[in-house]
Design an enzyme around this catalytic site. Structure first.
Site, PDB file in Angstrom:
ATOM      1  N   ASP A 168       0.856  -1.177   0.000  1.00 42.46           N
ATOM      2  CA  ASP A 168       0.000   0.000   0.000  1.00 42.46           C
ATOM      3  C   ASP A 168       0.895   1.230   0.000  1.00 42.46           C
ATOM      4  O   ASP A 168       1.499   1.576   1.018  1.00 42.46           O
ATOM      5  CB  ASP A 168      -0.913  -0.027   1.230  1.00 42.46           C
ATOM      6  CG  ASP A 168      -1.931   1.094   1.238  1.00 42.46           C
ATOM      7  OD1 ASP A 168      -1.517   2.266   1.168  1.00 42.46           O
ATOM      8  OD2 ASP A 168      -3.136   0.802   1.315  1.00 42.46           O
ATOM      9  N   ILE A 169       0.976   1.898  -1.151  1.00 47.37           N
ATOM     10  CA  ILE A 169       1.919   2.997  -1.323  1.00 47.37           C
ATOM     11  C   ILE A 169       1.119   4.256  -1.644  1.00 47.37           C
ATOM     12  O   ILE A 169       0.506   4.363  -2.716  1.00 47.37           O
ATOM     13  CB  ILE A 169       2.918   2.678  -2.454  1.00 47.37           C
ATOM     14  CG1 ILE A 169       3.570   1.311  -2.203  1.00 47.37           C
ATOM     15  CG2 ILE A 169       3.974   3.763  -2.553  1.00 47.37           C
ATOM     16  CD1 ILE A 169       4.331   0.766  -3.387  1.00 47.37           C
ATOM     17  N   GLU A 170       1.113   5.192  -0.731  1.00 47.22           N
ATOM     18  CA  GLU A 170       0.305   6.396  -0.890  1.00 47.22           C
ATOM     19  C   GLU A 170       0.945   7.546  -0.132  1.00 47.22           C
ATOM     20  O   GLU A 170       1.935   7.377   0.590  1.00 47.22           O
ATOM     21  CB  GLU A 170      -1.126   6.157  -0.396  1.00 47.22           C
ATOM     22  CG  GLU A 170      -1.202   5.590   1.024  1.00 47.22           C
ATOM     23  CD  GLU A 170      -2.629   5.319   1.468  1.00 47.22           C
ATOM     24  OE1 GLU A 170      -3.431   6.275   1.444  1.00 47.22           O
ATOM     25  OE2 GLU A 170      -2.930   4.167   1.852  1.00 47.22           O
ATOM     26  N   GLY A 171       0.374   8.733  -0.290  1.00 47.78           N
ATOM     27  CA  GLY A 171       0.821   9.898   0.459  1.00 47.78           C
ATOM     28  C   GLY A 171       2.294  10.197   0.286  1.00 47.78           C
ATOM     29  O   GLY A 171       2.855  10.137  -0.811  1.00 47.78           O
TER      30      GLY A 171
END
Length: 539
Positions: A168-171
């Site tokens: 989960d790669i975000e922000g």
């Protein structure tokens, strides 16, 4: 010289009926020709085969509390579970933790996470581990080399025995391009070390806008593919678009997914990779945020979930998930913050329905043929190796105390003594005094009470009258009196904390005996003492 040329077929008009018949006839011949060399419509992408579509809701491990039983809703939810989130212990500490809240060992001892994962596996509900998330430090950011990152990822994968992971790669993590290469090389290294018949499945979970993946998202995927990572699919976070007046959240999500499908087709083509037989939709998943979203104008209702699932089924998406299992119920009447997003309820009236039940409709194909142990042997429990005391019908147990029975671990729901065995199949959930947690694991340590140095406190004496605050020892373990008593064996307090006049001195009894850890072997010493009594009416 200027004479007009006569028209051919002068006076004849076009018959649209005959023309249509001719066209249809030509199409029929074309279809017949294709059918002669291939099955009907085999050239059309069909999406993910129905028996391979799967659902798994995210479960926020970091919300679990040490003394509270965690994970029953995780185990009961349909499909599998995506456990979130494993992150680094600190900005410069590459050690994997659950949201910086628990180490992997903490999660095992405080709420039996390892045991619950093994239970799910045995019951045919696969588990995926999710790394990253919106907050805290991603492992690929904290680890300074791809080798260190691979070790950190690998330690988690090996501990829980999973074959599928979710990145989960975000922000800020998605924006940190310096970490992209370390992550990609670490994952490629792990995949390359696996045997061909036991691959590591890797999904990328990325934010999407109404027009699809962001530029960072597209570039990150390209980098992963270039590094040789075998990406099983891309899971779009269909949530929090930031639209002040979304009108219809499902329509916005459909548009986002259609755009993402086009982008992924291009990315796979640019990488020189073939799409799967079902086309680009076989590479795709989607995760809505159920109920109230972080953007206050966006709410995902049960009707939205039905429409969303219908669209996913029509396109043939491989995967559906949701954020989160922890939130999948109506908020209780004592929750006064209506309109405020809660981590533990959806914020909408769900009645008797669950979002997981709606979103998993048509997405349980992968679990239909799961291997489940249907006729397990009766296991003889060994007190020398058991991680908790072995259940005894004559022993008193307080709520939260754990025991072992026939190779399984149970926890007391309320104070009890005698009655049915923990594994009695004739009792329903409401009547049973015990809750099943999971199987005894090969990695479990034997139940042992930590010892104090000799003569730290006087040895307990059955004839002595003890007052509140007095301290004694029994078999090397320390105890403190909660009220006056005589003849009450302090060892009973290991399993009966409610009515014993003694309590183990903090730090001398392993947390397992108090329902918070692995415990020590006090089964022989913790039986009921003669003359047992409750606390006096006055302190």
């Amino acid at each position: 010289m200027n004479a007009r040329r006569p028209r051919r077929f002068r006076g004849r008009r076009v018959s649209w009926l005959r023309l249509g018949a001719s066209v249809l006839g030509g199409l029929a011949l074309l279809v017949a020709g294709v059918a002669a060399v291939a099955p009907p419509f085999s050239f059309l992408p069909t999406g993910t085969p129905v028996d391979q579509r799967w659902f798994a809701g995210y479960y926020d491990v970091t919300l679990d509390q040490g003394v509270a039983l965690a994970g029953d809703e995780m185990i009961a939810a349909p499909g599998g579970a995506v456990l979130a989130f494993v992150v680094a212990a600190g900005d410069a500490d590459c050690t994997p933790t659950w949201g910086k809240t628990y180490t992997l060992d903490d999660a095992a001892t405080r709420f039996d996470l390892d045991r619950r994962i093994e239970r799910m596996r045995r019951e045919g509900h696969p588990v995926m581990i999710s790394f990253g998330g919106a907050i805290n430090t991603d492992l690929a950011v904290a680890c300074t080399t791809s080798v260190d990152a691979a070790k950190a990822y690998g330690a988690v994968i090996d501990r829980y025995g999973v074959d599928s992971i979710d990145l989960d790669i975000e922000g800020k993590t998605l924006a940190d391009r310096s970490s992209w290469g370390r992550r990609a090389n670490a994952i490629a290294r792990l995949q390359g070390a696996r045997p061909a018949d036991h691959p590591l499945t890797v999904w990328l979970t990325l934010p999407v806008a109404p027009d699809g993946l962001t530029a960072d998202g597209r570039d990150l995927i390209a980098g992963m593919l270039s590094a040789g990572v075998k990406v099983a699919g891309v899971n779009s976070m269909t949530m929090n678009y930031g639209i002040q007046d979304p009108k219809n959240l499902v329509d916005v999500s459909k548009r986002a997914l259609e755009a993402t499908a086009s982008q992924l087709s291009t990315l796979w083509d640019d990488a020189g990779l073939d799409l799967p037989p079902g086309g680009v939709w076989e590479l795709m998943g989607a995760t809505p945020m159920i109920g109230l979203n972080d953007v206050t104008t966006e709410t995902f209702t049960l009707d939205d979930a039905r429409a969303f699932t219908a669209f996913a089924s029509d396109r043939g998406l491989a995967r559906l998930s949701m954020w989160s299992i922890n939130r999948d119920h109506t908020c209780g009447p004592n929750y006064p913050f209506t309109g405020t997003v809660s981590t533990q309820c959806s914020g909408v009236d769900q009645g008797d329905e669950t979002f997981a039940g709606v979103l998993s409709n048509g997405y349980l194909g992968r679990y239909a043929n799961a291997v489940v142990e249907t006729d397990p042997p009766i296991i003889e429990d060994d007190p020398k190796t058991s991680p908790y005391p072995i259940w005894n019908s004559t022993t008193f147990y307080s709520a939260g105390v754990k025991v072992v029975w026939h190779g399984s671990v149970y926890v007391a729901k309320w104070w009890n003594q005698g009655g049915n065995a923990p594994d009695d199949p004739t009792l329903d959930t409401g009547a049973a005094a015990w809750s099943y947690i999971g199987p005894v694991l090969a990695s479990d340590q034997p139940f042992r009470l930590p010892q104090l140095p000799a003569n730290t406190y006087p040895e307990w004496d059955a004839t002595t009258l003890y007052n509140q605050g007095d301290r004694v020892m029994v078999d090397g373990t320390g105890y403190e009196a909660k009220w006056w008593s005589r003849g009450q064996n302090p060892a009973r307090s290991i399993l009966d904390r409610d009515y014993s006049p003694w309590t183990p001195i903090e730090g001398t009894v392993d947390a397992g005996a108090s329902g918070e850890g692995t415990g020590g072997n006090a089964a022989g010493a913790a039986g009921p003492a003669a003359g047992a009594a409750g606390p006096p009416a006055t302190g």
